[in-house]
Scaffold this active site. Structure first.
Site, mmCIF file in Angstrom:
data_model
loop_
_atom_site.group_PDB
_atom_site.id
_atom_site.type_symbol
_atom_site.label_atom_id
_atom_site.label_comp_id
_atom_site.label_asym_id
_atom_site.label_seq_id
_atom_site.Cartn_x
_atom_site.Cartn_y
_atom_site.Cartn_z
ATOM 1 C CE LYS A 212 34.168 46.701 28.655
ATOM 2 N NZ LYS A 212 33.288 47.525 29.476
ATOM 3 C CD GLU A 218 45.668 40.945 38.211
ATOM 4 O OE1 GLU A 218 45.567 41.489 37.076
ATOM 5 O OE2 GLU A 218 45.510 41.567 39.276
ATOM 6 N N GLY A 272 32.309 45.241 33.123
ATOM 7 C CA GLY A 272 32.812 43.931 33.558
ATOM 8 C C GLY A 272 31.933 43.295 34.618
ATOM 9 N NE ARG A 273 30.932 48.120 38.747
ATOM 10 C CZ ARG A 273 31.795 48.911 38.107
ATOM 11 N NH1 ARG A 273 32.899 48.416 37.582
ATOM 12 N NH2 ARG A 273 31.579 50.210 38.004
ATOM 13 C CD GLU A 358 35.397 47.116 39.730
ATOM 14 O OE1 GLU A 358 34.716 46.687 38.793
ATOM 15 O OE2 GLU A 358 36.552 46.721 39.947
ATOM 16 C CG HIS A 389 27.891 27.719 64.062
ATOM 17 N ND1 HIS A 389 27.520 27.213 65.294
ATOM 18 C CD2 HIS A 389 26.844 27.475 63.231
ATOM 19 C CE1 HIS A 389 26.317 26.667 65.197
ATOM 20 N NE2 HIS A 389 25.900 26.812 63.958
ATOM 21 C CE LYS A 509 43.396 47.324 37.103
ATOM 22 N NZ LYS A 509 42.508 47.435 35.958
HETATM 23 O O1 F6P Z 1 40.563 46.256 37.713
HETATM 24 C C1 F6P Z 1 39.195 46.205 37.765
HETATM 25 C C2 F6P Z 1 38.626 45.633 36.500
HETATM 26 O O2 F6P Z 1 38.762 46.540 35.471
HETATM 27 C C3 F6P Z 1 37.170 45.233 36.682
HETATM 28 O O3 F6P Z 1 36.303 46.279 36.543
HETATM 29 C C4 F6P Z 1 37.034 44.172 35.648
HETATM 30 O O4 F6P Z 1 35.899 43.390 35.845
HETATM 31 C C5 F6P Z 1 38.327 43.433 35.838
HETATM 32 O O5 F6P Z 1 39.269 44.435 36.117
HETATM 33 C C6 F6P Z 1 38.781 42.578 34.689
HETATM 34 O O6 F6P Z 1 38.940 43.299 33.526
HETATM 35 P P1 F6P Z 1 39.062 42.569 32.128
HETATM 36 O O7 F6P Z 1 37.803 41.827 31.881
HETATM 37 O O8 F6P Z 1 39.290 43.662 31.126
HETATM 38 O O9 F6P Z 1 40.243 41.635 32.188
#
Ligand code: F6P
Length: 542
Positions: A212, A218, A272-273, A358, A389, A509
């Protein structure tokens, strides 16, 4: 809650007091006795909508509890807040944003004007572009730079830009193209990207960079690694045929070197979620096709309409959300296990972890005042029968009570002998044993040696919701996800929290970036003593 709505402390309402008294009066009433003394219970404690059936008869609730929970929703303004969400009100006050994931699944031709823009029309412009692209990849008319068709799709994203599409890719495999394989890379652990790249050929690989913000460490790190891998093999000019972006941030996409013609946008009003049905679902659309994706959106929308129109006592997300509040605040149950009896739903619990935790893992209300009651439960789980199990021992006989959502899919996409019946028999057996347990008398009556009786007693009284669907197709998956989205909404609205921000993830972060700087500059820590010691040890072991 937003500029348009005041924050209400639910614990000051009459319904909250009433529920407290009801919980007290039910202290010695077990789920077993509720079931045994009222055979008609299932009739008024279950409901259906959008091809999902929800049965709450194994919850520790009564008709009186349910009625008081509905009054709690009335008194905390849940319905007004729901309507505000769906009409584009800024119900995410800490980010001053609308929360409009429901607009992502409204049919073409609907109109929803927010701040002067018809957002549904915008959604369908993107869906059409996604559809053309996805079908071109599926048919082979979109090729890589060497003219070969795409055989592998790597989605690089994390959190909401990964969990939904990764979950859906497994859930909908029975409906997916068989000649394309999918990889999901999220972790900054180099093993994740290297495993995916090792399994793919540059000439036949499409990389979707989903973020987003297009700034997430990452994702940008993994995307740069994938770009290097492709350029090494096919040269810089190949990038536009092999890289597309899913983002709200065109500037950053261009900066990264992806042509914005190859970008599929979405909007800041999609959390995002809550985004697997936006362009974040591009990999899903490539897997199941434009029509399959449209079916999934119809399932989402059917549940949205149900949430908006069904009366509270027959409204699945309302019933589920109210029960969650009851379990959390009045029965003080801290955790819910999600137990899908479907291998296709193996990543559904992980998906729900972000959606639920979240969203509702907050301890201040939307106006910043601390809450004086419990909020979001801990969600986790694994598919049955595997979990049986493993951790079910604690569910049955541990000292903490865990609530469960058991999800049953009636029809298998891969029938084999009587295995589907075995699967469902296990789901129903677990629901029964968790809720009803087994008394010492019953155990002894089996001829169990007295010394073993206490070990075999099952306390029961563990609340269980049973969700049943006819089959797991794209429509039903959409409906199930929307059900949980709206259940989360109902809980957050009652608690008066902002379910749509996530400030709690930011500090970690920032601190990580400081530690990374120290590592790169070979500086001594200068952090707190515990961090400094760990950093020294890492340097010695590295
Ligand atoms: O760090 C949490 C978060 O902001 C989530 O809410 C989000 O889904 C995820 O990181 C990834 O964010 P982006 O889509 O901006 O890379």
């Amino acid at each position: 809650m937003s500029a348009d709505q005041d924050v209400i402390d639910p614990s000051t309402t009459a319904a909250w007091q009433e529920l407290g008294a009801l919980a007290y009066s039910l202290h010695d009433t077990t789920i077993r006795s509720l079931i045994d003394t009222d055979p008609s219970r299932e009739e008024y404690l279950s409901a259906s909508g959008a091809r999902v059936h929800l049965d709450l008869s194994r919850q520790r609730v009564t008709a009186d509890v349910l009625a008081a929970l509905v009054r709690l929703a009335d008194q905390t303004g849940v319905w007004e807040r729901r309507d505000l969400m769906m009409s584009g009100g800024h119900i995410n006050p800490t980010e001053d944003r609308a929360v409009l994931h429901t607009a992502l699944r409204r049919p073409s031709g609907d109109e929803l004007v927010v701040d002067g823009v018809d957002v549904v029309a915008d959604v369908h412009v993107v869906l059409d572009r996604m559809g053309r692209f996805a079908e071109a990849v599926r048919s082979g008319s979109w090729t890589g730079a060497t003219g070969q068709r795409i055989r592998s799709v790597i989605n690089i994203g994390i959190g909401g830009s990964d969990l939904g599409p990764a979950m859906a890719e497994i859930a909908l495999r029975a409906f997916a193209a068989e000649d394309v394989d999918f990889h999901f890379v999220s972790n900054v652990d180099p093993t994740d990207i290297s495993t995916a790249l090792t399994a793919c050929e540059p000439a036949t690989t499409l990389v979707i960079v989903a973020s987003k913000t297009f700034t997430t460490l990452e994702t940008m790190t993994n995307a740069a690694a994938a770009r290097g891998w492709l350029v090494n093999s096919l040269g810089e000019a190949a990038v536009p045929r092999h890289f597309v972006a899913v983002s709200t941030n065109a500037e950053k996409v261009a900066e990264f070197g992806i042509d914005t013609d190859n970008m599929f946008g979405f909007w800041d009003w999609v959390g995002g979620r809550y985004s697997m049905d936006s362009s974040v679902g591009l990999s899903t659309m490539i897997a199941i096709g434009r029509d399959g994706f449209a079916d999934m959106l119809r399932g989402f929308h059917a549940m949205d309409e149900h949430f908006q129109t069904a009366p509270a006592h027959a409204n699945l997300p309302v019933l589920m959300g109210l029960t969650a509040v009851w379990n959390r605040d009045f029965l003080t149950i801290p955790t819910t296990a999600v137990l899908p009896y479907s291998q296709y739903l193996s990543r559904f619990p992980a998906y729900l972890q972000q959606l639920t935790m979240e969203s509702n893992g907050k301890s201040v209300r939307a106006d910043g005042a601390p809450v004086g009651y419990e909020t979001g439960a801990i969600y986790w789980g694994e598919p049955g029968t595997n979990g049986q199990h493993s951790f079910y021992q604690l569910l049955h006989q541990g000292t903490s009570t865990v609530a469960s959502d058991i999800i049953v899919v009636a029809r298998s996409e891969n029938p084999w002998g009587d295995q589907q019946d075995m699967l469902v028999a296990n789901a129903l057996a677990q629901a029964s044993v968790l809720a009803r347990g087994r008394t010492a008398e019953e155990v002894a009556a089996d001829g169990t040696p007295p010394a073993l009786v206490p070990h075999k007693v099952m306390p029961g009284n563990r609340p269980v919701s049973v969700l049943m669907v006819d089959r797991l197709d794209p429509f039903v998956l959409g409906a199930l996800v929307a059900l949980y989205e709206h259940s989360v909404f109902v809980q957050g609205a009652i608690w008066g929290i902002d379910s749509f921000d996530q400030w709690g993830v930011e500090l970690g972060k920032k601190v990580a970036m400081g530690i990374l700087d120290a590592m790169e500059e070979h500086r001594d820590g200068g952090f707190d003593p515990a961090t400094d010691a760990s950093l020294r040890l890492y340097r010695r072991l590295r």
